[in-house]
Design a protein around this motif. Structure first.
Motif, PDB file in Angstrom:
ATOM      1  N   SER A  63      -9.465  73.923  51.025  1.00  0.00           N
ATOM      2  CA  SER A  63      -9.838  74.714  49.858  1.00  0.00           C
ATOM      3  C   SER A  63     -10.981  75.621  50.262  1.00  0.00           C
ATOM      4  CB  SER A  63     -10.192  73.777  48.705  1.00  0.00           C
ATOM      5  OG  SER A  63     -10.473  74.506  47.526  1.00  0.00           O
TER       6      SER A  63
ATOM      7  N   ALA B  10     -14.387  75.303  50.946  1.00  0.00           N
ATOM      8  CA  ALA B  10     -15.277  74.970  52.064  1.00  0.00           C
ATOM      9  C   ALA B  10     -14.496  74.917  53.376  1.00  0.00           C
ATOM     10  CB  ALA B  10     -15.975  73.635  51.787  1.00  0.00           C
TER      11      ALA B  10
ATOM     12  N   ALA C  18      -4.352  68.267  51.266  1.00  0.00           N
ATOM     13  CA  ALA C  18      -3.511  67.358  50.492  1.00  0.00           C
ATOM     14  C   ALA C  18      -2.569  68.115  49.557  1.00  0.00           C
ATOM     15  CB  ALA C  18      -4.400  66.406  49.679  1.00  0.00           C
ATOM     16  N   GLU C  19      -3.026  69.283  49.065  1.00  0.00           N
ATOM     17  CA  GLU C  19      -2.197  70.032  48.118  1.00  0.00           C
ATOM     18  C   GLU C  19      -1.151  70.851  48.874  1.00  0.00           C
ATOM     19  OE1 GLU C  19      -4.400  71.918  44.726  1.00  0.00           O
ATOM     20  OE2 GLU C  19      -6.143  71.225  45.853  1.00  0.00           O
TER      21      GLU C  19
ATOM     22  N   ARG D 204     -11.081  77.963  42.686  1.00  0.00           N
ATOM     23  CA  ARG D 204     -11.005  77.207  41.429  1.00  0.00           C
ATOM     24  C   ARG D 204     -11.689  77.857  40.214  1.00  0.00           C
ATOM     25  NH1 ARG D 204      -8.618  72.424  43.295  1.00  0.00           N
ATOM     26  NH2 ARG D 204      -8.949  72.450  45.528  1.00  0.00           N
TER      27      ARG D 204
ATOM     28  N   SER E 279     -10.536  77.858  35.034  1.00  0.00           N
ATOM     29  CA  SER E 279     -11.033  77.524  33.689  1.00  0.00           C
ATOM     30  C   SER E 279     -11.397  78.781  32.914  1.00  0.00           C
ATOM     31  CB  SER E 279     -12.255  76.606  33.801  1.00  0.00           C
ATOM     32  OG  SER E 279     -13.220  77.163  34.686  1.00  0.00           O
ATOM     33  N   LYS E 280     -11.195  79.945  33.541  1.00  0.00           N
ATOM     34  CA  LYS E 280     -11.585  81.206  32.888  1.00  0.00           C
ATOM     35  C   LYS E 280     -10.321  82.037  32.660  1.00  0.00           C
ATOM     36  CE  LYS E 280     -16.004  80.789  35.293  1.00  0.00           C
ATOM     37  NZ  LYS E 280     -15.673  79.583  36.110  1.00  0.00           N
TER      38      LYS E 280
ATOM     39  N   ALA F 100      -5.259  63.392  54.582  1.00  0.00           N
ATOM     40  CA  ALA F 100      -5.833  62.442  55.546  1.00  0.00           C
ATOM     41  C   ALA F 100      -5.963  61.099  54.830  1.00  0.00           C
ATOM     42  CB  ALA F 100      -7.198  62.934  56.000  1.00  0.00           C
TER      43      ALA F 100
ATOM     44  N   THR G   4     -13.314  67.639  51.753  1.00  0.00           N
ATOM     45  CA  THR G   4     -12.298  67.140  50.818  1.00  0.00           C
ATOM     46  C   THR G   4     -12.719  67.252  49.358  1.00  0.00           C
ATOM     47  OG1 THR G   4     -13.091  64.925  51.428  1.00  0.00           O
ATOM     48  CG2 THR G   4     -11.000  65.628  52.360  1.00  0.00           C
ATOM     49  N   GLY G   5     -13.875  67.852  49.080  1.00  0.00           N
ATOM     50  CA  GLY G   5     -14.213  68.194  47.701  1.00  0.00           C
ATOM     51  C   GLY G   5     -14.270  67.013  46.763  1.00  0.00           C
TER      52      GLY G   5
ATOM     53  N   ARG H  57      -8.678  70.224  37.524  1.00  0.00           N
ATOM     54  CA  ARG H  57      -9.263  70.395  38.848  1.00  0.00           C
ATOM     55  C   ARG H  57      -8.406  71.317  39.709  1.00  0.00           C
ATOM     56  NH1 ARG H  57     -14.336  69.716  41.264  1.00  0.00           N
ATOM     57  NH2 ARG H  57     -13.929  70.524  43.330  1.00  0.00           N
TER      58      ARG H  57
ATOM     59  N   ASP I  39     -18.294  70.293  48.001  1.00  0.00           N
ATOM     60  CA  ASP I  39     -18.482  69.328  46.910  1.00  0.00           C
ATOM     61  C   ASP I  39     -18.506  67.874  47.372  1.00  0.00           C
ATOM     62  OD1 ASP I  39     -18.308  71.615  45.356  1.00  0.00           O
ATOM     63  OD2 ASP I  39     -16.934  70.722  43.890  1.00  0.00           O
TER      64      ASP I  39
ATOM     65  N   HIS J 222     -20.972  73.665  43.544  1.00  0.00           N
ATOM     66  CA  HIS J 222     -20.978  75.076  43.189  1.00  0.00           C
ATOM     67  C   HIS J 222     -20.270  75.895  44.254  1.00  0.00           C
ATOM     68  CE1 HIS J 222     -25.003  73.842  41.274  1.00  0.00           C
ATOM     69  NE2 HIS J 222     -24.004  73.546  40.484  1.00  0.00           N
ATOM     70  N   TRP J 223     -19.575  76.876  43.778  1.00  0.00           N
ATOM     71  CA  TRP J 223     -18.792  77.765  44.626  1.00  0.00           C
ATOM     72  C   TRP J 223     -19.658  78.384  45.723  1.00  0.00           C
ATOM     73  CZ3 TRP J 223     -18.599  82.907  45.920  1.00  0.00           C
ATOM     74  CH2 TRP J 223     -17.374  83.422  46.327  1.00  0.00           C
TER      75      TRP J 223
ATOM     76  N   TRP K  75     -22.650  80.104  38.137  1.00  0.00           N
ATOM     77  CA  TRP K  75     -22.417  80.952  36.967  1.00  0.00           C
ATOM     78  C   TRP K  75     -21.364  80.318  36.077  1.00  0.00           C
ATOM     79  CZ3 TRP K  75     -19.695  81.374  41.366  1.00  0.00           C
ATOM     80  CH2 TRP K  75     -18.319  81.537  41.242  1.00  0.00           C
TER      81      TRP K  75
HETATM   82  C1  LIG Z   1     -11.943  74.521  36.966  1.00  0.00           C
HETATM   83  C2  LIG Z   1     -13.146  74.751  37.837  1.00  0.00           C
HETATM   84  C3  LIG Z   1     -13.990  75.814  37.555  1.00  0.00           C
HETATM   85  C4  LIG Z   1     -15.117  76.033  38.338  1.00  0.00           C
HETATM   86  N1  LIG Z   1     -15.945  77.071  38.022  1.00  0.00           N
HETATM   87  C5  LIG Z   1     -17.056  77.285  38.776  1.00  0.00           C
HETATM   88  C6  LIG Z   1     -17.942  78.354  38.462  1.00  0.00           C
HETATM   89  O1  LIG Z   1     -17.747  79.084  37.497  1.00  0.00           O
HETATM   90  N2  LIG Z   1     -19.025  78.534  39.248  1.00  0.00           N
HETATM   91  C7  LIG Z   1     -19.285  77.729  40.330  1.00  0.00           C
HETATM   92  O2  LIG Z   1     -20.297  77.918  41.019  1.00  0.00           O
HETATM   93  N3  LIG Z   1     -18.454  76.702  40.656  1.00  0.00           N
HETATM   94  C8  LIG Z   1     -17.353  76.468  39.901  1.00  0.00           C
HETATM   95  N4  LIG Z   1     -16.508  75.436  40.223  1.00  0.00           N
HETATM   96  C9  LIG Z   1     -16.821  74.597  41.383  1.00  0.00           C
HETATM   97  C10 LIG Z   1     -16.226  75.165  42.689  1.00  0.00           C
HETATM   98  O3  LIG Z   1     -14.897  75.531  42.503  1.00  0.00           O
HETATM   99  C11 LIG Z   1     -16.363  74.084  43.766  1.00  0.00           C
HETATM  100  O4  LIG Z   1     -17.743  73.952  44.036  1.00  0.00           O
HETATM  101  C12 LIG Z   1     -15.590  74.432  45.031  1.00  0.00           C
HETATM  102  O5  LIG Z   1     -14.210  74.454  44.784  1.00  0.00           O
HETATM  103  C13 LIG Z   1     -15.898  73.404  46.118  1.00  0.00           C
HETATM  104  O6  LIG Z   1     -15.095  73.650  47.221  1.00  0.00           O
HETATM  105  P1  LIG Z   1     -14.683  72.484  48.220  1.00  0.00           P
HETATM  106  O7  LIG Z   1     -13.788  73.136  49.222  1.00  0.00           O
HETATM  107  O8  LIG Z   1     -15.891  71.778  48.674  1.00  0.00           O
HETATM  108  O9  LIG Z   1     -13.889  71.415  47.346  1.00  0.00           O
HETATM  109  P2  LIG Z   1     -12.526  71.522  46.547  1.00  0.00           P
HETATM  110  O10 LIG Z   1     -12.363  72.890  45.998  1.00  0.00           O
HETATM  111  O11 LIG Z   1     -12.502  70.365  45.617  1.00  0.00           O
HETATM  112  O12 LIG Z   1     -11.394  71.338  47.647  1.00  0.00           O
HETATM  113  C14 LIG Z   1     -11.181  70.163  48.353  1.00  0.00           C
HETATM  114  C15 LIG Z   1      -9.765  70.184  48.883  1.00  0.00           C
HETATM  115  O13 LIG Z   1      -9.589  69.043  49.699  1.00  0.00           O
HETATM  116  C16 LIG Z   1      -8.339  68.466  49.402  1.00  0.00           C
HETATM  117  N5  LIG Z   1      -8.374  67.033  49.765  1.00  0.00           N
HETATM  118  C17 LIG Z   1      -8.944  66.020  49.092  1.00  0.00           C
HETATM  119  N6  LIG Z   1      -8.767  64.862  49.741  1.00  0.00           N
HETATM  120  C18 LIG Z   1      -8.064  65.159  50.853  1.00  0.00           C
HETATM  121  C19 LIG Z   1      -7.576  64.389  51.928  1.00  0.00           C
HETATM  122  N7  LIG Z   1      -7.786  63.091  52.021  1.00  0.00           N
HETATM  123  N8  LIG Z   1      -6.872  65.032  52.905  1.00  0.00           N
HETATM  124  C20 LIG Z   1      -6.673  66.367  52.862  1.00  0.00           C
HETATM  125  N9  LIG Z   1      -7.124  67.137  51.864  1.00  0.00           N
HETATM  126  C21 LIG Z   1      -7.812  66.549  50.874  1.00  0.00           C
HETATM  127  C22 LIG Z   1      -8.180  68.684  47.914  1.00  0.00           C
HETATM  128  O14 LIG Z   1      -6.837  68.561  47.530  1.00  0.00           O
HETATM  129  C23 LIG Z   1      -8.725  70.091  47.777  1.00  0.00           C
HETATM  130  O15 LIG Z   1      -7.724  71.052  47.965  1.00  0.00           O
HETATM  131  C24 LIG Z   1     -15.379  75.182  39.434  1.00  0.00           C
HETATM  132  C25 LIG Z   1     -14.528  74.092  39.724  1.00  0.00           C
HETATM  133  C26 LIG Z   1     -13.424  73.881  38.933  1.00  0.00           C
HETATM  134  C27 LIG Z   1     -12.513  72.708  39.230  1.00  0.00           C
END
Ligand SMILES: Cc1cc2nc3c(=O)[nH]c(=O)nc-3n(C[C@H](O)[C@H](O)[C@H](O)COP(=O)(O)OP(=O)(O)OC[C@H]3O[C@@H](n4cnc5c(N)ncnc54)[C@H](O)[C@@H]3O)c2cc1C
Length: 407
Positions: free
Chosen positions: A14, A16, A38-39, A46, A50-51, A87, A114-115, A133, A281, A298-299, A328
């Protein structure tokens, strides 16, 4: 740590994870990169879920607009992408990751991205409870809103209130429930929280704050929500937005330190093992300003950490990750921005007024009077100044004075 020619495995495709892969190539990494997700979906963003998606509904154009990378772009970057394959375990001794399909992937460096998942709803009626999510989640909620009717949103955080705003704009009857008496204080602080609640009410949302949900019974179209004070609400559907839990189950039994996320040092290196990093995350890292471990959701943080980590892996660094702490939210036509943090021991100075000027900036000071953060509503110019002023440092009073002259 310089890592030419080595194999970087990134788990989590995703924001990160994808930005780390792109960042590694941008700084000249010439080893192999495997991105595991995983997806089934190609990496997507993301915040729009929600917007825009809930307000306008699903379309192919929307899908294109939220893609973080196309298949071709990833191929051109030389990134091997394994989607729909999670994983399931990590062996840090053998330096391998096992996947759902049984494959074992060897790494030289592992990046955990993995968020988080939506905190599961404790209430499980036959049907009609939604959580948000993923893109799939958002599509189901958008379909539900399109059909109209009544909606109870459990949780007055950023996501819950954005869903409530979208549902109101689509003509649904909406009630937001939260056990905290002033949940919007967490989002914008007490100076602005009242105006935000008013905004929701003006747009038709009702609220039940300071009272939690005890039970949800029934099925979609006929749900009964029982509150702790005995009141019962009726709704066609419920969205439960009560926070998130980091995706760390797959790390059970590994030698990583997992405590509400993967614990890292200030350089995003997983504590207790070599050659493993975590970011976004899922990571919990020592925040230099707050003096505590923080799991930022946060994004901006996920993207900034990805850029930092790519540079650190390829060129090495002596400087720990320095966060910008920027978030934001869109609430109806209001734009809410927060930068830095609010010190519970500190004070705040308010500039402008939502009632009179339609915009406001609140600058936070820590216990010593030094500026540590700010919130703005509908005032992007002030926000941009504040981001620079806060980075330069100073007392909250000095910063407000400079803001008065510039914004
Ligand atoms: C609906 C929504 C609205 C948001 N709005 C805002 C906003 O307005 N402003 C803001 O700052 N932030 C917002 N955020 C937060 C922001 O989207 C997250 O901080 C950001 O997505 C984090 O990125 P990430 O890659 O760390 O984690 P994630 O986006 O959660 O991605 C993690 C990925 O890892 C995958 N995964 C999990 N486990 C495994 C595994 N075992 N093996 C392989 N893959 C795996 C998941 O399926 C996912 O695709 C929002 C989040 C959501 C859900």
């Amino acid at each position: 740590m310089n890592a030419p020619g080595r194999h970087v495995v990134i788990v989590g495709a995703s924001l990160a994870g994808t930005k780390t892969a792109q960042g590694l190539r941008a700084v000249g990494f010439d080893g192999s990169i495997t991105l595991i997700g995983a997806e089934e979906e190609l990496p997507y963003d993301r915040p729009p879920l929600s917007k825009d998606l809930l307000k306008t509904g699903w379309s192919e154009d929307f899908a294109g607009s939220v893609r973080l990378a196309t298949e071709e772009e990833l191929r051109d970057l030389g990134v091997d992408v394994l989607l729909g394959n999670a994983a399931t375990s990590l062996d840090t001794g053998a330096k391998t990751v096992r996947l759902t399909d049984g494959a074992e992937i060897a790494y030289d460096l592992l990046v955990i991205a993995t968020g988080a998942a939506a905190r599961p709803s404790p209430w499980r009626p036959e049907s009609g409870v939604y959580q948000l999510r993923t893109l799939e989640d958002a599509k189901s909620i958008a379909d539900r809103l399109e059909r109209g009717g009544s909606l109870v949103v459990v949780g007055g955080g950023f996501i819950g209130t954005e869903i409530a705003a979208a549902a109101c704009s689509r003509g649904c009857e909406v009630i937001v429930v939260d056990p905290i008496p002033e949940p919007m204080t967490r989002l914008v602080g007490p100076e602005v929280a009242g105006s935000l609640v008013e905004l929701h009410r003006r747009n038709g949302a009702q609220t039940r704050f300071g009272v939690g949900v005890v039970d949800i019974e029934g099925a979609e179209g006929d749900l009964t929500i029982t509150l702790a004070d005995g009141e019962t609400l009726h709704a066609d559907a419920v969205v439960v937005g009560i926070g998130s839990v980091p995706h760390t189950d797959w790390l059970d039994g590994s030698s990583l330190t997992v405590d509400n996320g993967v614990v890292t040092d200030g350089f995003l290196r997983a504590v207790g093992v070599d050659d493993v990093y975590a970011l976004g995350d899922v990571a919990r890292w020592p925040h230099p300003g707050r003096g505590a471990l923080v799991r930022a959701e946060h994004w901006t943080n996920a993207g900034d950490q990805a850029r930092y980590l790519a540079e650190a892996i390829v060129n090495g660094t002596d400087s720990p990750y320095a966060p910008t702490d920027y978030v934001w939210s869109d609430q109806y036509d209001w734009k809410v921005h927060a930068v830095g943090w609010r010190d519970p021991e500190g004070t705040s100075i308010v500039l402008g007024s939502l009632d009179e000027d339609g915009r406001v900036a609140v600058v936070h000071a820590d216990a010593e009077g030094n500026a540590c953060g700010a919130v703005t509503v509908n005032w992007v110019r002030a926000l941009n100044h504040l981001r620079r002023l806060l980075a330069a440092g100073g007392t909250a009073e000095e910063i407000v004075e400079q803001l008065r002259q510039r914004a």
